[in-house]
Enzyme design. Structure first.
Site, PDB file in Angstrom:
ATOM      1  N   ASP A  93       1.315 -17.192  -3.436  1.00  0.00           N
ATOM      2  CA  ASP A  93       0.703 -16.106  -4.196  1.00  0.00           C
ATOM      3  C   ASP A  93       1.319 -14.744  -3.886  1.00  0.00           C
ATOM      4  O   ASP A  93       1.978 -14.548  -2.870  1.00  0.00           O
ATOM      5  CB  ASP A  93      -0.810 -16.067  -3.954  1.00  0.00           C
ATOM      6  CG  ASP A  93      -1.164 -15.870  -2.487  1.00  0.00           C
ATOM      7  OD1 ASP A  93      -0.485 -16.459  -1.623  1.00  0.00           O
ATOM      8  OD2 ASP A  93      -2.116 -15.133  -2.178  1.00  0.00           O
ATOM      9  N   GLU A 151      -3.174 -17.403  -0.447  1.00  0.00           N
ATOM     10  CA  GLU A 151      -3.289 -17.028   0.973  1.00  0.00           C
ATOM     11  C   GLU A 151      -3.832 -15.621   1.120  1.00  0.00           C
ATOM     12  O   GLU A 151      -4.661 -15.352   1.997  1.00  0.00           O
ATOM     13  CB  GLU A 151      -1.925 -17.139   1.659  1.00  0.00           C
ATOM     14  CG  GLU A 151      -1.971 -16.898   3.161  1.00  0.00           C
ATOM     15  CD  GLU A 151      -2.039 -15.422   3.571  1.00  0.00           C
ATOM     16  OE1 GLU A 151      -2.775 -15.110   4.523  1.00  0.00           O
ATOM     17  OE2 GLU A 151      -1.379 -14.595   2.915  1.00  0.00           O
ATOM     18  N   GLU A 152      -3.356 -14.704   0.281  1.00  0.00           N
ATOM     19  CA  GLU A 152      -3.764 -13.313   0.414  1.00  0.00           C
ATOM     20  C   GLU A 152      -5.264 -13.152   0.180  1.00  0.00           C
ATOM     21  O   GLU A 152      -5.936 -12.402   0.888  1.00  0.00           O
ATOM     22  CB  GLU A 152      -2.988 -12.439  -0.574  1.00  0.00           C
ATOM     23  CG  GLU A 152      -1.484 -12.375  -0.327  1.00  0.00           C
ATOM     24  CD  GLU A 152      -1.113 -11.627   0.941  1.00  0.00           C
ATOM     25  OE1 GLU A 152      -1.999 -11.028   1.590  1.00  0.00           O
ATOM     26  OE2 GLU A 152       0.078 -11.631   1.290  1.00  0.00           O
ATOM     27  N   ARG A 191       5.135 -18.360  19.717  1.00  0.00           N
ATOM     28  CA  ARG A 191       4.405 -18.446  20.981  1.00  0.00           C
ATOM     29  C   ARG A 191       3.325 -19.495  20.868  1.00  0.00           C
ATOM     30  O   ARG A 191       2.818 -19.775  19.780  1.00  0.00           O
ATOM     31  CB  ARG A 191       3.781 -17.086  21.336  1.00  0.00           C
ATOM     32  CG  ARG A 191       2.593 -16.711  20.465  1.00  0.00           C
ATOM     33  CD  ARG A 191       2.105 -15.278  20.693  1.00  0.00           C
ATOM     34  NE  ARG A 191       1.869 -14.943  22.075  1.00  0.00           N
ATOM     35  CZ  ARG A 191       0.732 -15.198  22.726  1.00  0.00           C
ATOM     36  NH1 ARG A 191      -0.260 -15.829  22.108  1.00  0.00           N
ATOM     37  NH2 ARG A 191       0.578 -14.826  23.962  1.00  0.00           N
ATOM     38  N   HIS A 378       3.502  -5.543   2.264  1.00  0.00           N
ATOM     39  CA  HIS A 378       2.500  -4.937   1.381  1.00  0.00           C
ATOM     40  C   HIS A 378       2.904  -3.536   0.927  1.00  0.00           C
ATOM     41  O   HIS A 378       2.095  -2.818   0.357  1.00  0.00           O
ATOM     42  CB  HIS A 378       1.105  -4.922   2.021  1.00  0.00           C
ATOM     43  CG  HIS A 378       0.537  -6.290   2.268  1.00  0.00           C
ATOM     44  ND1 HIS A 378      -0.818  -6.536   2.287  1.00  0.00           N
ATOM     45  CD2 HIS A 378       1.130  -7.494   2.487  1.00  0.00           C
ATOM     46  CE1 HIS A 378      -1.033  -7.824   2.531  1.00  0.00           C
ATOM     47  NE2 HIS A 378       0.149  -8.418   2.653  1.00  0.00           N
TER      48      HIS A 378
END
Length: 405
Positions: A93, A151-152, A191, A378
């Site tokens: 998206d 996802e956003e 990580r 963004h």
């Protein structure tokens, strides 16, 4: 702009296999086509059609329409018999942002833009699917490639999980990457443990009593109450959270009043809460409401609070993080190399997948200040160095080969 790392002029691509380097023009073409047709969450119809068309063209088994616009591709290796399953996740998206870049592949959808790299994620996943389908003799097991919507916002991972995307065959582990303009091209941030934060949200309306600005004793000033609340909320992190832990409370919106000489009867605020430690689940909600309730009571105001959890923290499995790091060390040769303690307070719904199965989400540096490709995520001028596309495919392919070895 990225300024804390050296420019990536000395990135070595020789460790990327020739067959993937030769795929680079196609990766760029796919990414730019996707960039031109960005779509918001659960509206990724053109994107899904393009992905499905390519998978069908390559003879890859896949299912469409999962959680509305999601796709799952299944590729089976035939090197050695094994029932293990590895999933690779890519989000599709875009964002409600008007693009300001003047490039040939600029967004053609007004007010919508791929300003976070998801077009690159989809292109990398397509490239990985294509390569694996052409080289099934080189790996064992089954690879599921998950093309995820939304996802956003409002979040497509959970609906895909609920639709059974991790079942039939059952996924043993999952990996995913995020192109990252906070790191220079080719650098890998990986990580074990918390990589990205949980995010919780709340809206609060302070209900006071309006009146004349010259007669405050006749009112309950919602602006004064809201100001006290905003300040007091900062004490949660400062005085209730262990300094070794990281957390942040951000009041991003505060609206009150209509005229300078009128005391406002209502004030509205919206905020986010972010943290890494999953043990904080429920804690901030309780403390936020205690503070709001206490201040309102002391000032004679009332309140309405709507508090909800959006995404949990992204927690990487130790073994899977080590697998990704070992692969990155084989592939990456940059001035910075591997960043093992890379973290961000940004959130990601990859976290829902990682709650279900062990896995690793990692960052692949995509910034190149020399080419003016270092605007932050963004931003309306966000773009990335497309050299990272081939790097992403190489890392994914090596993770597949190593996971099943």
């Amino acid at each position: 702009m990225v300024s804390t790392f050296p420019n990536p002029s000395s990135v070595d691509l020789s460790r990327i296999r020739l067959s993937i380097r030769s795929l680079q023009p196609q990766l760029i073409e796919w990414r730019r086509r996707l960039h031109q047709q960005p779509e918001l969450g659960f509206q990724e119809k053109l994107t899904a059609e393009f992905v499905s068309q390519k998978l069908q063209e390559w003879g890859i088994e896949h299912k469409i329409g999962i959680a509305q616009t999601g796709i799952v591709a299944i590729i089976k290796g035939n090197k050695l018999p094994t029932e293990k399953v590895l999933a690779i996740r890519a989000d599709m998206d875009a964002l409600p942002i008007q693009e300001l870049n003047e490039v040939a592949y600029k967004s053609q959808h007004d007010g919508v833009m791929h300003a976070c790299g998801h077009d690159g994620h989809t292109a990398i996943a397509l490239g990985t699917a294509y390569y694996l389908q052409q080289h099934r003799q080189d790996f064992s097991g089954t690879v599921k490639i998950i093309f995820q919507p939304a996802e956003e916002s409002p979040g497509g991972a959970k609906p895909m999980i609920e639709a059974g995307v991790l079942k039939n065959p059952d996924v043993d582990a999952i990996i995913g990457l995020h192109l990252w303009n906070n790191l220079p091209l080719g650098t890998v941030g990986v990580r074990a443990g918390a990589l990205m934060a949980a995010v919780e949200c709340f809206n609060c309306t302070i209900l006071g009593k309006g009146g004349h600005g010259a007669l405050p004793h006749q009112t309950v000033d919602s602006v004064v109450v809201a100001a006290q609340i905003v300040n007091a909320l900062q004490t949660i992190v400062a005085r209730n959270v262990n300094p070794i832990d990281s957390a942040v409370v951000t009041v991003g919106e505060l609206h009150a009043g209509t005229k300078r000489n009128v005391i406002a009867d209502t004030a509205r605020m919206s905020a986010t809460v972010r943290y890494f430690n999953p043990n904080f689940k429920g804690f901030f909600h309780q403390r936020v409401e205690q503070i709001i309730a206490g201040i309102c009571q002391s000032q004679g105001a009332k309140y309405e609070l709507d508090y909800w959890s959006l995404y949990p923290p992204v927690i990487n499995d130790v073994k899977m993080a080590q697998l990704v790091r070992s692969v990155a060390e084989e592939v990456v040769e940059t001035p910075v190399g591997i960043v093992p303690e890379c973290q961000t307070m940004a959130a990601e719904d990859m976290s829902f997948f990682l709650e279900e199965v062990p896995g690793c989400y990692f960052f692949l540096g995509s910034a190149n200040p020399e080419k003016d490709l270092a605007y932050p995520h963004h931003h309306p001028r966000f773009d990335f160095d497309e050299t990272a596309l081939g790097m992403g495919v190489e890392i994914f392919v090596r993770c597949v080969e190593k996971f099943f070895s």
